[in-house]
Motif scaffolding. Sequence first.
Motif, mmCIF file in Angstrom:
data_model
loop_
_atom_site.group_PDB
_atom_site.id
_atom_site.type_symbol
_atom_site.label_atom_id
_atom_site.label_comp_id
_atom_site.label_asym_id
_atom_site.label_seq_id
_atom_site.Cartn_x
_atom_site.Cartn_y
_atom_site.Cartn_z
ATOM 1 N N TYR A 24 -53.439 30.603 -3.945
ATOM 2 C CA TYR A 24 -52.850 30.831 -2.694
ATOM 3 C C TYR A 24 -53.288 32.128 -2.068
ATOM 4 C CZ TYR A 24 -50.500 26.523 -3.540
ATOM 5 O OH TYR A 24 -50.074 25.310 -3.735
ATOM 6 N N LYS A 25 -53.595 32.157 -1.024
ATOM 7 C CA LYS A 25 -53.754 33.339 -0.181
ATOM 8 C C LYS A 25 -52.743 33.600 1.003
ATOM 9 C CE LYS A 25 -58.626 32.961 -0.596
ATOM 10 N NZ LYS A 25 -60.085 32.906 -0.044
ATOM 11 N N LYS A 26 -52.407 34.747 1.423
ATOM 12 C CA LYS A 26 -51.352 34.947 2.373
ATOM 13 C C LYS A 26 -51.976 35.092 3.646
ATOM 14 C CE LYS A 26 -46.852 37.194 3.034
ATOM 15 N NZ LYS A 26 -45.852 38.227 2.789
ATOM 16 N N ALA A 27 -51.546 34.286 4.527
ATOM 17 C CA ALA A 27 -52.190 34.449 5.967
ATOM 18 C C ALA A 27 -51.283 35.466 6.620
ATOM 19 C CB ALA A 27 -52.030 33.148 6.472
ATOM 20 N N ASP A 28 -52.072 35.945 7.889
ATOM 21 C CA ASP A 28 -51.572 37.012 8.666
ATOM 22 C C ASP A 28 -50.019 36.710 9.174
ATOM 23 O OD1 ASP A 28 -53.773 38.484 8.261
ATOM 24 O OD2 ASP A 28 -54.635 37.794 10.130
ATOM 25 N N ASN A 29 -49.712 35.275 9.428
ATOM 26 C CA ASN A 29 -48.501 34.949 9.878
ATOM 27 C C ASN A 29 -47.247 34.738 8.917
ATOM 28 O OD1 ASN A 29 -49.188 32.683 8.689
ATOM 29 N ND2 ASN A 29 -49.140 31.376 10.610
ATOM 30 N N GLY A 30 -47.762 35.229 7.606
ATOM 31 C CA GLY A 30 -46.820 35.171 6.481
ATOM 32 C C GLY A 30 -46.809 33.981 5.469
ATOM 33 N N MET A 89 -56.328 24.766 3.863
ATOM 34 C CA MET A 89 -54.900 24.042 4.272
ATOM 35 C C MET A 89 -53.891 24.914 4.015
ATOM 36 S SD MET A 89 -53.449 20.708 2.037
ATOM 37 C CE MET A 89 -52.713 21.783 1.096
ATOM 38 N N TYR A 90 -52.878 24.734 4.835
ATOM 39 C CA TYR A 90 -51.592 25.589 4.971
ATOM 40 C C TYR A 90 -50.634 24.876 3.912
ATOM 41 C CZ TYR A 90 -46.635 25.787 6.241
ATOM 42 O OH TYR A 90 -45.262 25.908 6.089
ATOM 43 N N SER A 91 -50.077 25.495 3.161
ATOM 44 C CA SER A 91 -49.089 25.215 2.028
ATOM 45 C C SER A 91 -47.616 24.904 2.502
ATOM 46 C CB SER A 91 -49.188 25.922 0.807
ATOM 47 O OG SER A 91 -47.974 25.704 -0.259
ATOM 48 N N PRO A 92 -46.975 23.949 2.433
ATOM 49 C CA PRO A 92 -45.455 23.783 2.818
ATOM 50 C C PRO A 92 -44.927 23.753 1.615
ATOM 51 C CG PRO A 92 -46.605 21.432 2.742
ATOM 52 C CD PRO A 92 -47.795 22.471 2.344
ATOM 53 N N THR A 93 -45.336 23.870 0.496
ATOM 54 C CA THR A 93 -44.625 23.712 -0.875
ATOM 55 C C THR A 93 -44.692 25.266 -1.671
ATOM 56 O OG1 THR A 93 -46.475 23.085 -2.325
ATOM 57 C CG2 THR A 93 -45.374 21.317 -1.160
ATOM 58 N N TYR A 94 -45.473 26.116 -1.177
ATOM 59 C CA TYR A 94 -45.537 27.251 -2.007
ATOM 60 C C TYR A 94 -44.176 28.247 -1.738
ATOM 61 C CZ TYR A 94 -47.583 31.476 -3.970
ATOM 62 O OH TYR A 94 -47.841 32.575 -4.791
ATOM 63 N N ILE A 95 -43.256 28.077 -2.643
ATOM 64 C CA ILE A 95 -41.935 28.851 -2.430
ATOM 65 C C ILE A 95 -41.621 29.560 -3.696
ATOM 66 C CG2 ILE A 95 -39.568 28.373 -2.211
ATOM 67 C CD1 ILE A 95 -40.357 25.800 -0.631
ATOM 68 N N ASN A 96 -41.259 30.809 -3.664
ATOM 69 C CA ASN A 96 -40.860 31.374 -4.713
ATOM 70 C C ASN A 96 -41.884 31.793 -5.765
ATOM 71 O OD1 ASN A 96 -37.910 31.358 -3.719
ATOM 72 N ND2 ASN A 96 -37.719 29.508 -4.628
ATOM 73 N N GLY A 97 -43.152 31.804 -5.358
ATOM 74 C CA GLY A 97 -44.271 32.334 -6.065
ATOM 75 C C GLY A 97 -44.498 31.389 -7.455
ATOM 76 N N LYS A 98 -44.500 29.986 -7.402
ATOM 77 C CA LYS A 98 -44.615 29.241 -8.416
ATOM 78 C C LYS A 98 -46.227 28.333 -8.025
ATOM 79 C CE LYS A 98 -39.801 28.143 -9.311
ATOM 80 N NZ LYS A 98 -38.959 27.162 -9.167
ATOM 81 N N PRO A 99 -47.459 28.956 -8.381
ATOM 82 C CA PRO A 99 -48.592 28.544 -7.854
ATOM 83 C C PRO A 99 -48.827 27.156 -8.663
ATOM 84 C CG PRO A 99 -48.942 30.484 -9.082
ATOM 85 C CD PRO A 99 -47.425 30.601 -8.800
ATOM 86 N N ASN A 100 -48.539 27.077 -9.966
ATOM 87 C CA ASN A 100 -48.931 25.945 -10.517
ATOM 88 C C ASN A 100 -48.268 24.436 -10.121
ATOM 89 O OD1 ASN A 100 -50.687 26.676 -12.929
ATOM 90 N ND2 ASN A 100 -49.275 28.064 -12.752
ATOM 91 N N GLN A 101 -46.974 24.768 -9.875
ATOM 92 C CA GLN A 101 -45.979 23.609 -9.402
ATOM 93 C C GLN A 101 -46.395 23.274 -8.029
ATOM 94 O OE1 GLN A 101 -41.693 23.232 -10.430
ATOM 95 N NE2 GLN A 101 -41.778 22.838 -8.066
ATOM 96 N N SER A 102 -46.786 24.457 -7.217
ATOM 97 C CA SER A 102 -47.164 24.201 -5.699
ATOM 98 C C SER A 102 -48.272 23.475 -5.783
ATOM 99 C CB SER A 102 -46.846 25.481 -4.823
ATOM 100 O OG SER A 102 -45.805 26.149 -4.895
ATOM 101 N N LEU A 103 -49.189 24.135 -6.461
ATOM 102 C CA LEU A 103 -50.956 23.532 -6.344
ATOM 103 C C LEU A 103 -50.869 21.923 -6.611
ATOM 104 C CD1 LEU A 103 -53.761 24.023 -5.746
ATOM 105 C CD2 LEU A 103 -53.787 24.750 -8.197
#
Length: 419
Positions: free
Chosen positions: A100-106, A135-149
């Motif tokens: 995941y990469k953080k976009a300018d809008n957070g 692709m924007y991620s709607p699931t990347y929450i609380n820094g859990k990249p494996n579960q979100s991916l």
Amino acid sequence: MKKTTLFLLLTLIGSTSYAQKADTNKKKVKITIPKSELFKDIKTYNIIVQGDDTWNADYADKTTKTYEHNVPKNTIEDYTKKDAANPDVRVLMGYKGATYKKADNGTYVLDGDFKYLVLGKNNEILYEKGSNAKMYSPTYINGKPNQSLASDLNNLGYKYLTDNNILATEKEFSLNYGLFEKAEEFPELVEFNTKTDEFLNKIAGNSLDQAYLTDLEKFYLGYVGKEYKKLKPKDYNKVIYLNLSLTQVFLFNFDKALEYLETAKQGAGMMSMWPDEATANIKSLMAVNQKNIGTKVANPTFDSVYYIYLNGTVSQDGKTLTGKLKTDRFANRAEGSILQANDPTQAKVWAYKDNGDVDFVVVNDKTTITTDKGQELKFIKYDNGFILVEKTADSCYKKYESGSNDIYCEKDGKFELKK
């Protein structure tokens, strides 16, 4: 006073010179989705999230080495149709690239190569694609990249099933069609509108038949090339060909529907977003009306979305490697750098020996493979990448272990798609 009167007269003429209008409209209609015999039998599904060597293997299932167990139950799936043990269709999802990469809008985005491989009950390839995308991620929450991916890829796989009507038997479509406004002074255009209204009612009533649609196509074609005063030719053609496209959709002549739609689009104007929705409708019906599906994944594995596996010998510049071979299924376009000595986007063939040793060759246009069944394969360069191909009867080539109908022929030392 005379100047003012002349100005008003010219303004009136200018504003009414195209008072007659040809316009596009939308009608929402629920239809029974036409499907070929193969797709009529698909009732259940499973989505398999396959990692690659950049993923953290600690999060993989120890038995299957896949990641779908990381996907929490969601609200988008119809779990009554999900069957992990023996599904009618399996969607294999993969991803190569930075996480995941953080976009300018957070918000957070995935930027890399998404891999899709959709298989039927007997491992027939129904769909395949390697897509470089963001692709924007709607699931990347609380820094859990494996579960979100895993969740993001799972949801992409399910979106493919729904967008392409794989599981649905009926669906509401927004159908694009055309009518003429203020047509009273032209009986032919009034008749056009009347026929079109009848057509739409028959669609809504599920009462179409081939003879009616064939006659309707001839009726619409009778308007091609005609001109009417106060009516822009481009707008006129847009309406004619948009409706012609719709007749072909229900005749299941999808290629012809796209041809008519392309002609209609020429009258849509550069600033118009239409007819993107019409194109998507046609392509979603094309997906479930495929008939000639025979190619299978011969050796399915936990990473089949990334690699093709076969047994045999790979040869290059006099060097040979023999054993269990694997090579990239799709070109890798989002990793590495051409400045690296070992660019991970380069196509490779790996050879695994019985004792566990592994070696590989970086593919070039002299790389060939001979399978243990004696089949001769080669790599050809096309679109800045290498494709593993087998020879066709006309001495051209088609992609190996692929559902693609693309044929590549050599001309002046380069490979081109056969028209």
